[in-house]
Write an enzyme that holds these catalytic residues in place. Structure first.
Site, PDB file in Angstrom:
ATOM      1  N   CYS A  65       0.806  -1.224   0.000  1.00 11.00           N
ATOM      2  CA  CYS A  65       0.000   0.000   0.000  1.00 11.00           C
ATOM      3  C   CYS A  65       0.835   1.267   0.000  1.00 11.00           C
ATOM      4  O   CYS A  65       0.285   2.371  -0.040  1.00 11.00           O
ATOM      5  CB  CYS A  65      -0.957  -0.014   1.186  1.00 11.00           C
ATOM      6  SG  CYS A  65      -2.100  -1.415   1.137  1.00 11.00           S
ATOM      7  N   HIS A 102      -1.611   7.924   6.936  1.00 10.51           N
ATOM      8  CA  HIS A 102      -2.000   6.689   6.251  1.00 10.51           C
ATOM      9  C   HIS A 102      -3.429   6.336   6.651  1.00 10.51           C
ATOM     10  O   HIS A 102      -4.238   5.977   5.811  1.00 10.51           O
ATOM     11  CB  HIS A 102      -1.023   5.572   6.613  1.00 10.51           C
ATOM     12  CG  HIS A 102      -1.228   4.311   5.850  1.00 10.51           C
ATOM     13  ND1 HIS A 102      -1.252   4.266   4.468  1.00 10.51           N
ATOM     14  CD2 HIS A 102      -1.425   3.025   6.273  1.00 10.51           C
ATOM     15  CE1 HIS A 102      -1.444   3.022   4.067  1.00 10.51           C
ATOM     16  NE2 HIS A 102      -1.562   2.247   5.136  1.00 10.51           N
ATOM     17  N   GLU A 135      -0.038   4.685  14.358  1.00  6.64           N
ATOM     18  CA  GLU A 135       0.319   5.918  13.667  1.00  6.64           C
ATOM     19  C   GLU A 135       0.075   7.137  14.553  1.00  6.64           C
ATOM     20  O   GLU A 135       0.916   8.052  14.615  1.00  6.64           O
ATOM     21  CB  GLU A 135      -0.467   6.046  12.363  1.00  6.64           C
ATOM     22  CG  GLU A 135      -0.017   7.225  11.520  1.00  6.64           C
ATOM     23  CD  GLU A 135      -0.639   7.248  10.144  1.00  6.64           C
ATOM     24  OE1 GLU A 135      -0.122   7.988   9.274  1.00  6.64           O
ATOM     25  OE2 GLU A 135      -1.641   6.549   9.914  1.00  6.64           O
ATOM     26  N   LYS A 169      -9.026   8.448   3.557  1.00  2.00           N
ATOM     27  CA  LYS A 169      -9.655   7.141   3.378  1.00  2.00           C
ATOM     28  C   LYS A 169     -11.074   7.082   3.936  1.00  2.00           C
ATOM     29  O   LYS A 169     -11.835   6.182   3.595  1.00  2.00           O
ATOM     30  CB  LYS A 169      -8.779   6.053   3.993  1.00  2.00           C
ATOM     31  CG  LYS A 169      -7.458   5.851   3.246  1.00  2.00           C
ATOM     32  CD  LYS A 169      -6.641   4.712   3.822  1.00  2.00           C
ATOM     33  CE  LYS A 169      -5.377   4.461   3.025  1.00  2.00           C
ATOM     34  NZ  LYS A 169      -4.354   5.514   3.211  1.00  2.00           N
ATOM     35  N   HIS A 180      -9.658   2.672   0.733  1.00  4.56           N
ATOM     36  CA  HIS A 180      -8.229   2.331   0.624  1.00  4.56           C
ATOM     37  C   HIS A 180      -7.959   1.748  -0.755  1.00  4.56           C
ATOM     38  O   HIS A 180      -8.354   0.615  -1.053  1.00  4.56           O
ATOM     39  CB  HIS A 180      -7.866   1.329   1.709  1.00  4.56           C
ATOM     40  CG  HIS A 180      -6.389   1.151   1.905  1.00  4.56           C
ATOM     41  ND1 HIS A 180      -5.455   1.579   0.992  1.00  4.56           N
ATOM     42  CD2 HIS A 180      -5.673   0.575   2.915  1.00  4.56           C
ATOM     43  CE1 HIS A 180      -4.249   1.285   1.422  1.00  4.56           C
ATOM     44  NE2 HIS A 180      -4.350   0.684   2.588  1.00  4.56           N
ATOM     45  N   PHE A 202       1.878  -3.733   3.776  1.00  2.00           N
ATOM     46  CA  PHE A 202       2.211  -5.067   4.261  1.00  2.00           C
ATOM     47  C   PHE A 202       3.704  -5.313   4.035  1.00  2.00           C
ATOM     48  O   PHE A 202       4.296  -4.845   3.066  1.00  2.00           O
ATOM     49  CB  PHE A 202       1.416  -6.122   3.508  1.00  2.00           C
ATOM     50  CG  PHE A 202      -0.022  -6.248   3.954  1.00  2.00           C
ATOM     51  CD1 PHE A 202      -0.510  -5.533   5.036  1.00  2.00           C
ATOM     52  CD2 PHE A 202      -0.895  -7.101   3.300  1.00  2.00           C
ATOM     53  CE1 PHE A 202      -1.826  -5.664   5.448  1.00  2.00           C
ATOM     54  CE2 PHE A 202      -2.214  -7.234   3.691  1.00  2.00           C
ATOM     55  CZ  PHE A 202      -2.680  -6.515   4.768  1.00  2.00           C
TER      56      PHE A 202
END
Length: 419
Positions: free
Chosen positions: A166, A305, A316, A335, A340, A400
Site C-alpha cells: 500500500c 496513512h 500511527e 480514506k 483504501h 504489508f
C-alpha cells in the site's frame, strides 16, 4: 531555512486523479474536501463476507482511455492511462515534442492486473486452456502498467514498477525524484494504480479481518474513530508529473507544490501488522524531514496513512504524538471518503497533500466522531475542511511487509519574507 528553494527540490507540475471521489483532479478534490464518503454496497461482492467497496463512478474506458483498444488493458492500467493523460495535460507538456529519451515512467501497484488474472483463471478452470486469452500476461503482469504508460506517452527513459504494497504509489514518487536528482531523466511521470475490488481480493482481506463489516455503508471507513473496525476496499490511480524545480521555472510551468523530501523504512516486525511502537514509521518521518532540511516543529499538516484499522491508526497516532507533541500539525485521512485504494493510495494521497499545500486547505477526516479513551492526542481535522497556513506538509504511506514511505511537500514558492 524554512521555505527556501533548493537545487534538489522537485516541482509537481501536473496532477491526474481517478478515484471513487470522481474522475479528474477537480472532482476528486471537491469531494474529498466535502467530507462525503463514497462507500456503498457492491453487487459484484454480494455473495461475499464483506459487500462494501469504493468504486470509481461511471468509468467507461471507451471514453476515458487514450488509444483505440482500451479493452486490451486491465482496469488498473486503464486508470493509470487516464490519470497520466490528465497529469501531462495539466503540466502543459506535449509528448509529441518532448525529448522522449529524457522522460521516465515510474508506476506503483500492489497487485497489477489481478482482475484479468482472476477472470482468466476461472475460464481456464471452467473450459480449459483453449479459451484463455493471449492477452492474459500483457494485461496481468504488474509492470505492464508502467510499460503501457511509456508506450502511450512515448517515454524512452527509465520505465520502472514499484511494489511496496500500500506504499507502492508513494515509493514510485520517491523513486522518480531520485531519478531526477541523479540526472537520469528531466521529466518523470509517476504514481500508482490499483483495481483490487475483485471477489478473491475482497475475500482475502475479509478473511484477515482487515475490512470493515459495518452495514451502514457510507460510514464504514472511520479513520482514528473509536468505533473503527477496518477499511473499505477501493480502486483508482494517481499520477503526477515531476520536474526539477529549475527546469519547470525555465519553461514557466505551473507548479502545484514542491516535493522537498522523502524517507523510506522497514518495520522488521511482522508481515501484516504494523509495529505497535511505530519505530519504522518514525524512521521514515525523520528521513523525510532530514532530506527536506526541516525540523518537526516546521510541519504544518500531515496526511496520515489512516486506514481505519484498529492497529494502524493506534500505532500511527502514537508515532505522530511522540514526534510532534501536543502542539501537533493538523492531521487528516482521505480514506474516510475514498476508502483504501491499495498501491494507488500513496500516490492519490500525495496528490491530495500537494493540493492541500497549494490551496492552504486541509480536508476533513470523514466519519470521525470521537477518539478512543486512551488515544494519544492529535489534531485531527474533521467535520469540515480547515483553512490555515501550510508551508510544509507530510504524507505517510505504509504497506504489508512493514514498508513505510513519507513524502514532504512545500509550497510552490517561498511565502513572503522567507528565503
Amino acid at each position: 531555512m524554512t521555505g527556501q528553494l533548493r537545487g534538489t527540490d522537485i516541482a509537481i507540475t501536473g496532477i491526474g486523479l481517478v478515484t471513487p471521489a470522481g474522475i479528474g483532479t477537480k472532482e476528486t478534490w471537491a469531494r474529498v474536501c466535502s467530507g462525503r464518503p463514497t462507500a456503498s454496497a457492491d453487487p459484484a461482492l454480494s455473495e461475499l463476507p464483506v459487500q462494501l467497496s469504493c468504486r470509481v463512478p461511471g468509468f467507461d474506458p471507451r471514453l476515458r482511455v487514450p488509444g483505440a483498444q482500451p479493452w486490451r488493458h486491465d482496469r488498473f492500467t486503464q486508470f493509470a492511462l487516464t490519470a497520466a493523460q490528465e497529469a501531462v495535460d495539466d503540466a502543459r507538456l506535449d509528448p509529441g515534442t518532448w525529448n522522449e529519451s529524457r522522460v521516465a515512467v515510474v508506476l506503483g501497484s500492489a497487485a497489477g492486473g489481478v482482475e484479468t488474472y482472476e477472470k482468466q483463471h476461472r475460464k481456464f478452470l471452467d473450459t480449459g486452456p483453449r479459451n484463455v486469452s493471449p492477452l492474459l500476461l500483457p494485461a496481468f503482469l504488474p509492470n505492464m502498467g508502467a510499460g503501457q504508460l511509456a508506450i502511450a506517452l512515448r517515454a524512452r527513459g527509465p520505465v520502472l514498477h514499484t511494489a511496496t504494497a500500500c506504499a507502492s504509489g508513494a515509493t514510485a514518487l520517491m523513486t522518480a525524484a531520485l531519478l531526477l536528482h541523479g540526472g537520469l531523466c528531466d521529466i518523470a511521470v509517476a504514481g500508482g494504480s490499483d483495481a483490487m475490488i475483485t471477489p478473491l481480493c475482497a475475500t482475502a482481506f475479509a478473511k484477515m479481518g482487515a475490512l470493515s463489516t459495518r452495514q451502514d455503508a457510507p460510514s464504514a471507513s472511520r479513520p482514528f474513530d473509536r468505533d473503527r473496525d477496518g477499511f473499505v476496499l477501493a480502486e483508482g490511480a494517481g499520477v503526477l508529473v515531476l520536474e526539477r524545480y529549475a527546469d519547470a521555472a525555465d519553461r514557466h510551468a505551473p507548479t502545484h507544490a514542491r516535493l522537498a523530501g522523502y524517507g523510506a523504512s522497514g518495520d522488521a516486525h511482522q508481515p501484516v501488522a504494523p509495529d505497535p511502537e511505530g519505530h519504522g514509521l518514525q524512521l521514515s518521518l525523520r528521513e523525510a524531514l532530514r532530506t527536506a532540511d526541516a525540523s518537526p516543529d516546521e510541519v504544518d499538516h500531515i496526511n496520515a496513512h489512516g486506514t481505519s484499522t484498529p492497529l494502524n491508526d493506534r500505532s500511527e497516532a502514537a508515532t505522530l504524538h511522540r514526534m510532534f507533541g501536543t502542539a501537533s500539525p493538523s492531521i487528516t485521512s482521505a480514506k474516510g471518503v475514498i476508502g483504501h485504494a491499495m498501491g494507488a493510495a500513496g500516490a492519490i494521497e500525495a496528490a491530495l497533500t500537494a493540493l492541500t499545500v497549494e490551496h492552504q486547505l486541509a480536508p476533513p477526516t470523514a466519519n470521525f466522531h470521537r477518539f478512543e479513551p486512551d488515544a494519544p492526542p492529535v489534531d485531527l481535522v474533521h467535520g469540515e475542511p480547515r483553512s490555515h497556513r501550510i508551508d510544509l506538509a507530510l504524507s505517510n504511506s505504509c504497506g504489508f511487509g512493514g514498508q513505510n514511505t513519507t513524502l514532504a511537500f512545500r509550497r510552490a514558492a517561498p511565502a513572503a519574507g522567507e528565503g
